[in-house]
Design a protein around this motif. Structure first.
Motif, mmCIF file in Angstrom:
data_model
loop_
_atom_site.group_PDB
_atom_site.id
_atom_site.type_symbol
_atom_site.label_atom_id
_atom_site.label_comp_id
_atom_site.label_asym_id
_atom_site.label_seq_id
_atom_site.Cartn_x
_atom_site.Cartn_y
_atom_site.Cartn_z
ATOM 1 N N UNK A 1 0.857 -1.155 0.089
ATOM 2 C CA UNK A 1 0.060 -0.104 0.024
ATOM 3 C C UNK A 1 1.158 1.305 -0.170
ATOM 4 N N UNK A 2 0.336 2.185 -0.786
ATOM 5 C CA UNK A 2 1.125 3.650 -0.673
ATOM 6 C C UNK A 2 0.043 4.269 -0.168
ATOM 7 N N UNK A 3 -0.221 4.870 1.072
ATOM 8 C CA UNK A 3 -1.107 5.755 1.448
ATOM 9 C C UNK A 3 -2.397 4.622 1.522
ATOM 10 N N UNK A 4 -3.669 4.913 1.076
ATOM 11 C CA UNK A 4 -4.712 3.872 1.168
ATOM 12 C C UNK A 4 -4.679 3.312 -0.325
ATOM 13 N N UNK A 5 -3.867 3.476 -1.169
ATOM 14 C CA UNK A 5 -3.836 2.901 -2.650
ATOM 15 C C UNK A 5 -3.133 1.690 -2.489
ATOM 16 N N UNK A 6 -3.268 0.656 -3.537
ATOM 17 C CA UNK A 6 -2.432 -0.358 -3.594
ATOM 18 C C UNK A 6 -1.162 -0.108 -4.191
ATOM 19 N N UNK A 7 -0.168 -0.727 -3.617
ATOM 20 C CA UNK A 7 1.244 -0.573 -4.176
ATOM 21 C C UNK A 7 1.544 -2.241 -5.043
#
Length: 295
Positions: free
Chosen positions: A136-142
């Motif tokens: 995750x990068x913040x609330x987004x998927x990494x």
């Protein structure tokens, strides 16, 4: 929530050491999780982050990142909080971490410690760029995955997924295919050493302890070019001359590193645009056009 956390702690023998909880105090600063200071009657303090049970993978990723950072961190310079436990209870998940007292302080040891972390990890014979699990990068998927070519990895596993998501606010990936091809080739010719990176290194995810050591937390780590961390320190500010001097004393950057700053920060600009919108959209598009002019 305080009551749920207290009940969850009863199921863990790793934290309380048979001491009763005196109080649970909300801590500000985060925009994804709720944060807490748990004070025990014996004076011990523990940091806790809570979220819905559906988001437990975010905590699992953070736990793994902290573990890898700890492995390579020089404890004379950098303090990484220990993971004490990860508990699921009813409909919540809770990550318990070592409490670290932070204060506004000089950043020289933070810079040196980051350089030592980058350098020591680059010497462990890691053969590919990437990460094993979805992150995750913040609330987004990494996105997970590996590649031996840095340019192809950064474009395919970092930039392109964000551009695909940006379709929701009008971006067409095909419109920037020429930029992505250029960036892939340009970064492939860079040939960086493979280091473990913090991955989300803005001033809110690091600091200095009361003892003056640097501290790293809230990572989004992967094996990468170390410059992605240095680039992000320049995106939002908050790092002083002592930090960069400390870093350069240990492992100097090459004279072309500044040419890659906008490339690496495009990942974070797109991520912020996809999460928050606003001026991040315009900044992302402007950066893409600036990079196109270099192709």
């Amino acid at each position: 929530m305080e009551e749920l956390i207290q009940k969850a702690l009863l199921s863990s023998n790793k934290i309380s050491n048979n001491s009763l909880i005196e109080k649970i105090i909300p801590v500000g600063g985060g925009c994804i999780h709720k944060a807490w200071c748990i004070l025990f009657q014996n004076g011990k303090r523990v940091f806790a982050k809570s979220n819905h049970i559906d988001n437990i993978n975010m905590f699992k990723f953070e736990r793994e990142c902290l573990s890898v950072l700890t492995k390579f961190a020089n404890k004379s310079y950098i303090c990484v909080p220990k993971t004490l436990d990860l508990i699921s209870y009813q409909n919540i998940s809770i990550l318990f971490l070592e409490w670290i007292d932070l204060k506004q302080s000089q950043q020289n040891l933070l810079g040196k410690g980051l350089a030592l972390l980058h350098k020591s990890s680059s010497e462990c014979s890691q053969k590919n760029f990437g990460w094993e699990e979805e992150g995750f990068i913040g609330s987004n998927n990494q996105i997970r995955g590996w590649d031996s070519n840095w340019g192809e990895f950064f474009v395919n596993y970092r930039l392109k997924p964000q551009l695909i998501q940006a379709k929701a606010w009008g971006v067409r990936v095909d419109d920037y295919e020429d930029v992505l091809i250029y960036l892939s080739s340009y970064l492939n010719n860079h040939h960086p050493r493979i280091s473990i990176v913090h991955g989300d290194l803005w001033s809110g995810n690091c600091g200095s302890t009361k003892n003056g050591l640097g501290s790293l937390y809230d990572p989004a780590s992967y094996w990468a070019d170390r410059e992605v961390d240095i680039s992000m320190t320049k995106l939002f500010g908050g790092f002083n001359k002592e930090f960069y001097q400390g870093y350069e004393e240990i492992w100097p950057l090459d004279k072309f590193s500044k040419d890659r700053t906008d490339i690496y920060n495009l990942y974070h600009l797109l991520n912020h645009a996809n999460i928050f919108g606003g001026s991040y959209k315009e900044n992302s598009l402007q950066t893409l056009e600036n990079l196109r002019s270099r192709a």
